[in-house]
Design an enzyme around this catalytic site. Structure first.
Site, PDB file in Angstrom:
ATOM      1  N   HIS A  41      10.818 -13.418   9.874  1.00 10.43           N
ATOM      2  CA  HIS A  41       9.762 -12.452  10.212  1.00 10.43           C
ATOM      3  C   HIS A  41       9.240 -12.668  11.631  1.00 10.43           C
ATOM      4  O   HIS A  41       8.036 -12.504  11.891  1.00 10.43           O
ATOM      5  CB  HIS A  41       8.593 -12.555   9.226  1.00 10.43           C
ATOM      6  CG  HIS A  41       8.914 -12.038   7.856  1.00 10.43           C
ATOM      7  ND1 HIS A  41       8.068 -12.210   6.783  1.00 10.43           N
ATOM      8  CD2 HIS A  41       9.979 -11.361   7.374  1.00 10.43           C
ATOM      9  CE1 HIS A  41       8.587 -11.660   5.703  1.00 10.43           C
ATOM     10  NE2 HIS A  41       9.764 -11.135   6.040  1.00 10.43           N
ATOM     11  N   LEU A  64      17.759  -7.655   8.321  1.00  6.30           N
ATOM     12  CA  LEU A  64      16.471  -7.034   8.600  1.00  6.30           C
ATOM     13  C   LEU A  64      15.679  -6.960   7.295  1.00  6.30           C
ATOM     14  O   LEU A  64      16.249  -6.838   6.214  1.00  6.30           O
ATOM     15  CB  LEU A  64      16.653  -5.618   9.164  1.00  6.30           C
ATOM     16  CG  LEU A  64      17.253  -5.487  10.564  1.00  6.30           C
ATOM     17  CD1 LEU A  64      17.425  -4.011  10.925  1.00  6.30           C
ATOM     18  CD2 LEU A  64      16.399  -6.190  11.608  1.00  6.30           C
ATOM     19  N   ASP A  65      14.349  -6.994   7.410  1.00  8.31           N
ATOM     20  CA  ASP A  65      13.496  -6.840   6.242  1.00  8.31           C
ATOM     21  C   ASP A  65      13.652  -5.442   5.657  1.00  8.31           C
ATOM     22  O   ASP A  65      14.100  -4.507   6.339  1.00  8.31           O
ATOM     23  CB  ASP A  65      12.027  -7.062   6.624  1.00  8.31           C
ATOM     24  CG  ASP A  65      11.767  -8.465   7.144  1.00  8.31           C
ATOM     25  OD1 ASP A  65      12.513  -9.381   6.764  1.00  8.31           O
ATOM     26  OD2 ASP A  65      10.821  -8.624   7.930  1.00  8.31           O
ATOM     27  N   ALA A  66      13.226  -5.272   4.415  1.00  7.62           N
ATOM     28  CA  ALA A  66      13.357  -3.979   3.740  1.00  7.62           C
ATOM     29  C   ALA A  66      12.648  -2.867   4.499  1.00  7.62           C
ATOM     30  O   ALA A  66      13.131  -1.731   4.553  1.00  7.62           O
ATOM     31  CB  ALA A  66      12.808  -4.082   2.317  1.00  7.62           C
TER      32      ALA A  66
END
Length: 233
Positions: free
Chosen positions: A183, A100-102
């Site tokens: 994304h 997962l992205d930050a």
């Protein structure tokens, strides 16, 4: 297996370090301090070092409730690594099955079983992931229809696979996708003229985020949860 060898194998200690830990009373077996390096460890024994359980041989499977502004890697690249939050032995042997992205929160699955994680991340397996999405603007019916049919992302040659969309509020929805493009959720919403302001993953396959886990907390998966991911294609 001798206890000193067990400590060397599963706690990454040298034999001399293991013996010092034993002599200091830092090692317990089933809750009882053990100081004998030659103590025989059986498969049913639970060994702890300085209060931290040591993982037995075999693969490990965990879920973590990822907090915002943490990263799914072993390197703190300006954000805290999720592995630095985990009091667990040999964290360097573990990897994330679907990062997962930050700025994205929610369910992260962690393992040292490469075949198991491949069954989750391989495009051929089309493993479903459900996200709760908060948007900058109201999600229109036309946008829902586009997402359900598949949208063309910038830089891609083919549209996304059809998604499942459930509106929760005017600018909040549950989105289920079966791909893992870079994304992807943010790009899908951009493709229908909207913008993601917050994103939270709730489910991967049949495994749902444990509601009792606070952000940053983790637990081992149950045997049923592990078995829900079929390793063979």
């Amino acid at each position: 297996m001798r206890l000193d060898k067990y400590l060397s194998t599963y706690a990454d200690l040298t034999r001399s370090q293991a013996k010092r830990a034993l002599h200091a009373g830092e090692v317990t077996c089933n809750g009882e301090p053990i100081r004998n390096p030659g103590f025989k460890v059986s498969a049913d024994d639970h060994i702890s070092l300085d209060g931290m359980p040591l993982d037995p041989a075999g693969e490990r499977y965990l879920m973590l409730h990822k907090a915002e502004q943490t990263v799914c890697s072993h390197v703190d690249d300006g954000h805290m690594s999720i592995f630095s939050l985990m009091e667990i032995t040999r964290p360097d042997k573990l990897h994330v099955a679907g990062r997962l992205d930050a700025d994205t929160t929610g369910l992260v699955l962690i393992t040292d079983d490469g075949q198991w994680s491949h069954a989750i991340t391989s495009p051929k397996r089309a493993c479903q992931k459900r996200y709760r999405v908060w948007l900058a603007e109201a999600l229109t019916e036309q946008a829902c229809l586009q997402l359900q049919q598949g949208v063309m992302l910038h830089g891609e040659e083919h549209p996304t696979r059809p998604a499942v969309v459930e509106k929760v509020a005017e600018s909040e929805c549950l989105l289920t996708i079966s791909e893992g493009k870079y994304h992807q959720v943010k790009r899908m919403m951009a493709a229908v003229g909207n913008k993601v302001v917050a994103l939270h993953r709730e489910q991967i396959g049949a495994i749902e985020l444990d509601e009792e886990l606070e952000p940053g907390e983790w637990r081992y998966l149950t045997p049923e949860e592990v078995a829900s991911v079929e390793k063979r294609s």
